[in-house]
Design a protein around this motif. Structure first.
Motif, PDB file in Angstrom:
ATOM      1  N   LEU A   1      11.046  -1.407  -5.972  1.00  0.00           N
ATOM      2  CA  LEU A   1      11.816  -1.640  -7.311  1.00  0.00           C
ATOM      3  C   LEU A   1      10.741  -1.733  -8.513  1.00  0.00           C
ATOM      4  O   LEU A   1      10.577  -1.051  -9.616  1.00  0.00           O
ATOM      5  CB  LEU A   1      12.618  -2.970  -7.647  1.00  0.00           C
ATOM      6  CG  LEU A   1      14.029  -2.533  -6.482  1.00  0.00           C
ATOM      7  CD1 LEU A   1      14.665  -3.463  -6.477  1.00  0.00           C
ATOM      8  CD2 LEU A   1      14.535  -1.221  -7.603  1.00  0.00           C
ATOM      9  N   ARG A   2       9.622  -2.877  -8.019  1.00  0.00           N
ATOM     10  CA  ARG A   2       8.746  -2.926  -8.952  1.00  0.00           C
ATOM     11  C   ARG A   2       7.642  -1.771  -8.914  1.00  0.00           C
ATOM     12  O   ARG A   2       7.282  -1.489  -9.817  1.00  0.00           O
ATOM     13  CB  ARG A   2       7.896  -3.933  -8.099  1.00  0.00           C
ATOM     14  CG  ARG A   2       6.642  -4.356  -9.196  1.00  0.00           C
ATOM     15  CD  ARG A   2       5.893  -5.058  -8.698  1.00  0.00           C
ATOM     16  NE  ARG A   2       4.769  -5.061  -7.452  1.00  0.00           N
ATOM     17  CZ  ARG A   2       3.664  -3.402  -7.754  1.00  0.00           C
ATOM     18  NH1 ARG A   2       3.264  -3.335  -8.781  1.00  0.00           N
ATOM     19  NH2 ARG A   2       3.139  -3.344  -6.559  1.00  0.00           N
ATOM     20  N   GLN A   3       7.556  -0.831  -7.837  1.00  0.00           N
ATOM     21  CA  GLN A   3       6.343   0.379  -8.094  1.00  0.00           C
ATOM     22  C   GLN A   3       7.085   1.164  -8.914  1.00  0.00           C
ATOM     23  O   GLN A   3       6.583   1.821  -9.469  1.00  0.00           O
ATOM     24  CB  GLN A   3       5.830   0.673  -7.115  1.00  0.00           C
ATOM     25  CG  GLN A   3       5.434   0.337  -5.991  1.00  0.00           C
ATOM     26  CD  GLN A   3       4.972   0.568  -5.027  1.00  0.00           C
ATOM     27  OE1 GLN A   3       4.778   1.543  -4.801  1.00  0.00           O
ATOM     28  NE2 GLN A   3       4.351  -0.227  -3.832  1.00  0.00           N
ATOM     29  N   THR A   4       8.332   1.044  -8.584  1.00  0.00           N
ATOM     30  CA  THR A   4       9.133   2.626  -9.602  1.00  0.00           C
ATOM     31  C   THR A   4       9.342   1.842 -11.168  1.00  0.00           C
ATOM     32  O   THR A   4      10.109   2.657 -11.928  1.00  0.00           O
ATOM     33  CB  THR A   4      10.189   2.475  -9.107  1.00  0.00           C
ATOM     34  OG1 THR A   4      10.833   1.740  -8.733  1.00  0.00           O
ATOM     35  CG2 THR A   4       9.825   3.850  -7.056  1.00  0.00           C
ATOM     36  N   GLY A   5       9.135   0.798 -11.368  1.00  0.00           N
ATOM     37  CA  GLY A   5       9.809   0.489 -13.184  1.00  0.00           C
ATOM     38  C   GLY A   5      10.801  -0.117 -13.234  1.00  0.00           C
ATOM     39  O   GLY A   5      11.404  -0.517 -14.227  1.00  0.00           O
ATOM     40  N   ARG A   6      11.448  -0.121 -11.961  1.00  0.00           N
ATOM     41  CA  ARG A   6      12.499  -0.808 -12.066  1.00  0.00           C
ATOM     42  C   ARG A   6      13.273  -2.281 -12.815  1.00  0.00           C
ATOM     43  O   ARG A   6      14.686  -2.240 -12.789  1.00  0.00           O
ATOM     44  CB  ARG A   6      13.461  -0.523 -11.047  1.00  0.00           C
ATOM     45  CG  ARG A   6      13.972   1.170 -10.394  1.00  0.00           C
ATOM     46  CD  ARG A   6      14.970   1.754 -11.210  1.00  0.00           C
ATOM     47  NE  ARG A   6      15.809   1.952 -10.449  1.00  0.00           N
ATOM     48  CZ  ARG A   6      17.070   2.532 -10.458  1.00  0.00           C
ATOM     49  NH1 ARG A   6      17.257   2.668 -12.764  1.00  0.00           N
ATOM     50  NH2 ARG A   6      18.134   3.293  -9.916  1.00  0.00           N
ATOM     51  N   LEU A   7      12.179  -3.032 -12.146  1.00  0.00           N
ATOM     52  CA  LEU A   7      12.285  -4.533 -12.575  1.00  0.00           C
ATOM     53  C   LEU A   7      12.206  -4.799 -14.437  1.00  0.00           C
ATOM     54  O   LEU A   7      11.873  -5.848 -14.581  1.00  0.00           O
ATOM     55  CB  LEU A   7      11.420  -4.959 -11.716  1.00  0.00           C
ATOM     56  CG  LEU A   7      11.655  -5.514 -10.081  1.00  0.00           C
ATOM     57  CD1 LEU A   7      10.520  -6.142  -9.651  1.00  0.00           C
ATOM     58  CD2 LEU A   7      12.890  -5.879 -10.053  1.00  0.00           C
ATOM     59  N   GLU A   8      11.090  -3.766 -14.769  1.00  0.00           N
ATOM     60  CA  GLU A   8      11.122  -3.736 -16.173  1.00  0.00           C
ATOM     61  C   GLU A   8      12.135  -3.941 -17.220  1.00  0.00           C
ATOM     62  O   GLU A   8      13.267  -3.122 -17.136  1.00  0.00           O
ATOM     63  CB  GLU A   8      10.154  -2.948 -16.589  1.00  0.00           C
ATOM     64  CG  GLU A   8       8.585  -2.840 -15.805  1.00  0.00           C
ATOM     65  CD  GLU A   8       7.929  -1.249 -15.931  1.00  0.00           C
ATOM     66  OE1 GLU A   8       8.147  -0.825 -17.115  1.00  0.00           O
ATOM     67  OE2 GLU A   8       7.080  -0.982 -15.266  1.00  0.00           O
TER      68      GLU A   8
ATOM     69  N   GLU B   1       0.606  -1.893  -0.278  1.00  0.00           N
ATOM     70  CA  GLU B   1       0.037  -0.123   0.406  1.00  0.00           C
ATOM     71  C   GLU B   1       0.858   0.918   0.189  1.00  0.00           C
ATOM     72  O   GLU B   1       0.564   2.583  -0.323  1.00  0.00           O
ATOM     73  CB  GLU B   1      -0.558   0.456   0.946  1.00  0.00           C
ATOM     74  CG  GLU B   1      -1.640  -1.102   1.100  1.00  0.00           C
ATOM     75  CD  GLU B   1      -2.698  -1.667   2.965  1.00  0.00           C
ATOM     76  OE1 GLU B   1      -4.069  -1.410   2.526  1.00  0.00           O
ATOM     77  OE2 GLU B   1      -2.033  -0.701   3.533  1.00  0.00           O
ATOM     78  N   ALA B   2       2.051   1.351   0.387  1.00  0.00           N
ATOM     79  CA  ALA B   2       3.134   2.310   0.371  1.00  0.00           C
ATOM     80  C   ALA B   2       2.965   3.052  -0.703  1.00  0.00           C
ATOM     81  O   ALA B   2       3.017   1.743  -1.875  1.00  0.00           O
ATOM     82  CB  ALA B   2       4.224   2.068   1.005  1.00  0.00           C
ATOM     83  N   ALA B   3       3.390   3.726  -1.312  1.00  0.00           N
ATOM     84  CA  ALA B   3       4.108   4.530  -2.128  1.00  0.00           C
ATOM     85  C   ALA B   3       5.417   4.782  -2.763  1.00  0.00           C
ATOM     86  O   ALA B   3       5.918   5.966  -1.676  1.00  0.00           O
ATOM     87  CB  ALA B   3       3.367   5.874  -2.558  1.00  0.00           C
ATOM     88  N   PHE B   4       6.315   3.976  -3.046  1.00  0.00           N
ATOM     89  CA  PHE B   4       7.722   4.436  -2.864  1.00  0.00           C
ATOM     90  C   PHE B   4       7.858   5.153  -3.733  1.00  0.00           C
ATOM     91  O   PHE B   4       7.553   4.921  -4.611  1.00  0.00           O
ATOM     92  CB  PHE B   4       8.191   2.839  -2.959  1.00  0.00           C
ATOM     93  CG  PHE B   4       8.635   1.809  -1.501  1.00  0.00           C
ATOM     94  CD1 PHE B   4       9.113   2.364  -0.938  1.00  0.00           C
ATOM     95  CD2 PHE B   4       7.642   0.747  -2.459  1.00  0.00           C
ATOM     96  CE1 PHE B   4       8.959   0.704   0.148  1.00  0.00           C
ATOM     97  CE2 PHE B   4       7.113  -0.432  -1.107  1.00  0.00           C
ATOM     98  CZ  PHE B   4       8.149  -0.261   0.393  1.00  0.00           C
TER      99      PHE B   4
END
Length: 158
Positions: free
Chosen positions: A149-156, A93-96
């Motif tokens: 990392l997922r939330q910030t698109g770093r895993l794409e 639920e956090a917005a990293f």
């Protein structure tokens, strides 16, 4: 110019060498900076610590701080996300945001209650089901960091 690190992992007074070694390896694998704060429960020359980090210890950017206030003073614009099993909000639920400092407490007691109380809006927990009270520190760091990392698109595209 070096790429900006995606996140910072902060360990306050870690006590168990293999946990810190595993987290150092996690940081090395993700380009995350590791901050060790306060009195450590081991020497960083400890053979168990280095074994847990394997050959990756030299690949990790590590900073040592006397206390959390010194770290926060060095990064006045930094956003600190605290972890506690007592938090209302889960890590999902956090917005990293890139550059966040994700803070973990001692293995035996977690973060100080007053720190959690003063930062409720920036404190997250990992849901735990069943009778287990808590997760291992290095497991927790991996769960929260990879969600960030997922939330910030770093895993794409990895």
């Amino acid at each position: 110019m070096a790429e900006k690190p995606p996140f910072h992992i902060v360990l306050i007074e870690p006590e168990i060498p293999p946990n810190t070694g595993n987290i150092a390896r996690l940081c090395g694998a993700t380009g995350t900076v590791l901050h060790l704060v306060g009195k450590l429960g081991f020497s960083t020359d400890d053979r168990y610590l280095k074994r847990a980090g394997l050959d990756y210890w030299s690949e990790v950017e590590i900073h040592y701080w006397d206390d959390l206030a010194a770290l926060q003073h060095a990064y006045p614009e930094g956003r600190f996300i605290y972890t506690s099993k007592k938090a209302a909000k889960t890590h999902v639920e956090a917005a990293f945001k890139e550059g966040d400092f994700i803070v973990f407490g001692k293995e035996t007691v977690g973060l100080p209650e007053e720190l959690i109380e003063a930062n409720r809006e920036n404190t997250v927990r990992i849901p735990i089901f069943g009778k287990v009270r808590s997760l291992n520190l290095s497991t927790s760091a991996g769960i929260v960091l990879y969600e960030a990392l997922r939330q910030t698109g770093r895993l794409e595209g990895c």
